[in-house]
Design an enzyme around this catalytic site. Structure first.
Site, PDB file in Angstrom:
ATOM      1  NE  ARG A 183      -6.053   0.305  -2.542  1.00 43.70           N
ATOM      2  CZ  ARG A 183      -5.614   0.316  -3.805  1.00 43.70           C
ATOM      3  NH1 ARG A 183      -5.501   1.450  -4.465  1.00 43.70           N
ATOM      4  NH2 ARG A 183      -5.284  -0.815  -4.393  1.00 43.70           N
ATOM      5  CB  CYS A 239     -10.333  -2.986  -8.545  1.00 46.70           C
ATOM      6  SG  CYS A 239     -10.496  -3.936  -7.037  1.00 46.70           S
ATOM      7  CG  HIS A 285      -2.072  -1.036   0.938  1.00 46.15           C
ATOM      8  ND1 HIS A 285      -2.084  -2.262   1.532  1.00 46.15           N
ATOM      9  CD2 HIS A 285      -3.141  -1.002   0.108  1.00 46.15           C
ATOM     10  CE1 HIS A 285      -3.125  -2.937   1.105  1.00 46.15           C
ATOM     11  NE2 HIS A 285      -3.789  -2.203   0.236  1.00 46.15           N
ATOM     12  NE  ARG A 301      -0.730  -5.730  -1.360  1.00 50.61           N
ATOM     13  CZ  ARG A 301      -1.945  -5.207  -1.519  1.00 50.61           C
ATOM     14  NH1 ARG A 301      -3.014  -5.910  -1.151  1.00 50.61           N
ATOM     15  NH2 ARG A 301      -2.121  -4.027  -2.024  1.00 50.61           N
ATOM     16  CD  GLU A 328      -9.269  -7.801  -1.427  1.00 51.05           C
ATOM     17  OE1 GLU A 328      -8.318  -7.079  -1.748  1.00 51.05           O
ATOM     18  OE2 GLU A 328      -9.966  -7.596  -0.432  1.00 51.05           O
ATOM     19  NE  ARG A 363     -10.576  -1.297   0.023  1.00 45.65           N
ATOM     20  CZ  ARG A 363      -9.319  -1.595  -0.317  1.00 45.65           C
ATOM     21  NH1 ARG A 363      -9.081  -2.639  -1.083  1.00 45.65           N
ATOM     22  NH2 ARG A 363      -8.329  -0.846   0.077  1.00 45.65           N
ATOM     23  CG  ASN A 390      -3.087  -5.107  -5.833  1.00 43.37           C
ATOM     24  OD1 ASN A 390      -2.739  -5.362  -6.972  1.00 43.37           O
ATOM     25  ND2 ASN A 390      -3.518  -3.927  -5.463  1.00 43.37           N
ATOM     26  CG  ASP A 391      -4.896  -8.276  -0.592  1.00 46.77           C
ATOM     27  OD1 ASP A 391      -3.803  -8.444  -0.028  1.00 46.77           O
ATOM     28  OD2 ASP A 391      -5.595  -7.267  -0.421  1.00 46.77           O
TER      29      ASP A 391
HETATM   30  C1  PEP Z   1      -6.333  -5.730  -4.200  1.00 46.45           C
HETATM   31  O1  PEP Z   1      -6.054  -6.435  -3.238  1.00 46.45           O
HETATM   32  O2  PEP Z   1      -6.138  -6.050  -5.386  1.00 46.45           O
HETATM   33  C2  PEP Z   1      -6.900  -4.404  -3.997  1.00 46.45           C
HETATM   34  C3  PEP Z   1      -7.266  -3.657  -5.015  1.00 46.45           C
HETATM   35  O3  PEP Z   1      -6.971  -3.954  -2.715  1.00 46.45           O
HETATM   36  P1  PEP Z   1      -5.703  -3.332  -1.947  1.00 46.45           P
HETATM   37  O4  PEP Z   1      -4.592  -3.157  -2.922  1.00 46.45           O
HETATM   38  O5  PEP Z   1      -6.142  -2.046  -1.364  1.00 46.45           O
HETATM   39  O6  PEP Z   1      -5.426  -4.372  -0.907  1.00 46.45           O
HETATM   40 MG    MG Z   2      -6.779  -5.903  -1.300  1.00 46.61          MG
END
Ligand code: PEP
Ligand code: MG
Length: 579
Positions: A297, A500, A190, A463, A429, A332, A452-453
């Site tokens: 976010r 996303c 993040h 990550r 996720e 979200r 991402n998750d």
């Molecule tokens: C994700 O996990 O892909 C996502 C968009 O949420 P974040 O990156 O805020 O965890």
């Molecule tokens: Mg996420």
């Protein structure tokens, strides 16, 4: 001149003098003294200890009998600050290494903190905060009026730190912080996402950058190639200035095409939305050609002001909705925990597997309900969707939906107007949810793949950890299988599936993702024109063939190679920038 390489996480080029964040957010302007000044530096340190001791004694006297607990904490700090072993270590390092007193304090204290961290003992680890408080107090006394923190920078700098949390990154002022580089971090952490949101070039995961660079060193941070050049020569500075100009030209050109539609050659419309962290990003997201905000976010509202309630959230949402001028917004619910630790939260061994996201919300119903009230009410001001992150089980989803119903009922009883028809969706996720998506689909209005998750939890790769960054692969066949399963479930149940995560911000992935059947993405705002331009070069049946070939492959590397070749052959003029 020395070149260090790490992970490029936020594009751009910064040329500025280094500011080292040795301790929390306190800048230590000078690290070394001349040999001749060593003895007077030791005296300065002894004086600082004496002064701090006096300040603490006065504070303890003031608090005793009133706020007993604080007085006791300060007594612990006083004992620590007076510790003779600590003093002699600090004096020794001033003498042996010609460190300034401030730098020596910071170094020695950091060493102690590391030892406590490594001990693994929860009891000892509790002392870390005490040590850090004592360090801050000594530094404040030593630096006096010269104290400079991230929030009151006097000139343009390139920030160098061991690590930056997303909340610290959110506080960076892009007018003063030209770029940053850290020892730790990964591409989809993040912190990296926040750097991109602020448009600050950044390189992370350089391992020893914070101990290599000295405050005031001239630096070039190359956020495209993941390089930090320490003490560059004139020709390198000139070369980078030219590159920065060239990138600016390309960016302006792409921006001029931002309003063009995202439609494949054979007429399939694709929606490209923007991910945002702060309301201030909306105007530029719209300028970059976003069809809406696909991921807001909201946790940064909470991190910046933990006491924020319903009205504060509502005000933020109304600001965003107003700027969007009729374009859709997906809000979200709070995704706290992991690397976005709310104030006062307990330390966890594995925070990404702990009380994060929806788990935190269900355990903290008050802020969760306040946020839901604000989201439901915000729906009266524009098209809003609500999105629940990190759901892993159906009971968890059902409990969340039940809370939304209860909150709606409360609003009705209180005669407060709200949007009765806000679509509620979930982020997928975690592999467990992807595998039971058919049970999810009839409960919600949409699914959004949080790649991402999803990558992190599918591949068991943190990550944000630079040491395993090579294993973090969004093209791993297991990840693609899960995405493909979700698309099929979406088709079977006639609900929208979007993506996303950062995966869709990489243009070279787009042909594959469109070929798998995705029709909606939400990505980093600055990359929207490029992604839309790629989409305008695609033909649906061709990318479906490409996706089918990729789905037959057994490893991410082969898939990446296939996508690169395909782009070179099929995206003339665009490909050279993507590869
Ligand atoms: C994700 O996990 O892909 C996502 C968009 O949420 P974040 O990156 O805020 O965890
Ligand atoms: Mg996420």
């Amino acid at each position: 001149m020395e070149i260090k390489s790490g992970i490029a996480v936020s594009p751009g080029i910064a040329i500025a003098d280094a500011l080292i964040l040795d301790s929390e957010e306190i800048r230590i302007p000078q690290r070394y003294v001349s040999k001749g000044d060593v003895e007077s530096e030791i005296l300065r340190f002894e004086q600082a200890v004496e002064d701090s001791n006096k300040i603490l004694e006065e504070e303890i006297k003031r608090l005793e009998g009133e706020v007993e607990i604080h007085a006791r904490i300060l007594s612990v700090h006083k004992d620590l600050a007076a510790d003779p072993a600590l003093h002699s270590e600090i004096q020794q390092s001033i003498r042996d290494k010609s460190y300034t007193a401030a730098h020596a304090v910071s170094r020695v204290m950091n060493r102690y903190v590391r030892k406590l961290q490594e001990s693994g003992s929860p009891l000892l680890m509790e002392r870390i905060h005490d040590l850090q408080d004592v360090e801050k107090m000594l530094l404040s006394t030593l630096l006096g009026k010269r104290i400079e923190t991230l929030s009151n920078l006097g000139s343009e700098v390139a920030v160098i730190a061991h690590n930056l949390t997303p909340a610290q990154t959110a506080k960076l002022d892009p007018r003063k912080v030209m770029g940053f580089a850290t020892d730790l971090g990964g591409k989809t952490s993040h912190t990296a996402i926040m750097a991109r949101a602020l448009g600050i070039p950044a390189v992370v995961g350089i391992d020893d950058i914070s101990t290599t660079v000295i405050g005031g060193d001239r630096l070039i941070i190359d956020g495209y190639r993941g390089l930090v050049i320490i003490d560059p020569d004139d020709s390198q500075i000139e070369e980078y200035q030219d590159r920065a100009e060239e990138m600016k030209r390309i960016s302006l050109h792409l921006r001029s095409q931002a309003a063009l539609p995202a439609e494949t050659i054979d007429g399939h419309g694709i929606e490209v939305h923007a991910n945002i962290e702060l309301p201030g990003e909306v105007d530029s997201a719209v300028e970059w050609g976003a069809a809406g905000i696909g991921l807001y976010r909201t946790e940064f509202i909470h991190l910046q002001a933990p006491e924020s309630g319903e009205e504060v959230h509502l005000e933020h949402y109304k600001t965003v909705i107003k700027s969007l001028n009729g374009l859709p917004l997906t809000i979200r619910t709070l995704d706290l925990g992991g690397d976005k630790l709310p104030e006062g939260s307990l330390e966890e061994e594995n925070p990404f597997l702990g009380c994060r996201s929806i788990r935190w919300c269900l355990a903290n119903p008050k802020p969760f309900r306040a946020q839901i009230r604000a989201i439901l009410r915000s729906g009266l001001h524009g098209p809003v969707r609500m999105m629940l992150p990190m759901i892993t089980t159906i009971p968890e989803l059902d409990r969340s939906l039940q809370i939304i119903d209860e909150v709606s009922e409360d609003l009705r009883k209180e005669d407060i107007d709200f949007d009765e028809n806000i679509p509620v969706g979930v982020m997928v996720e975690v592999p467990s949810l992807a595998l039971i998506a058919s049970h999810v689909a009839h409960r919600v209005s949409f699914l959004s793949v949080g790649s991402n998750d999803l990558v992190q939890y599918t591949l068991a790769v943190d990550r944000g950890n630079e040491q395993v960054a090579d294993l973090y692969d969004p093209l791993h066949p297991a990840v693609l299988q899960l995405i493909s399963t979700l698309i099929k479930v979406g088709e079977d149940h006639d609900i929208r599936v979007c993506l996303c995560g950062e995966m869709a911000s990489e243009s070279v992935h787009l042909p594959l993702l469109v070929g798998l059947g995705l029709r909606e993405f939400s990505i980093t705002p600055q990359l929207i024109p490029e992604v839309k331009q790629v989409i305008r070069h695609l033909v649906d049946y061709e990318v479906r063939d490409l996706a089918a070939r990729c789905m037959d492959m057994s490893d991410g590397e082969s898939i990446a190679r296939e996508l690169r070749f395909w782009a070179l052959e099929n995206l003339p003029g665009v490909a050279s920038r993507l590869i």
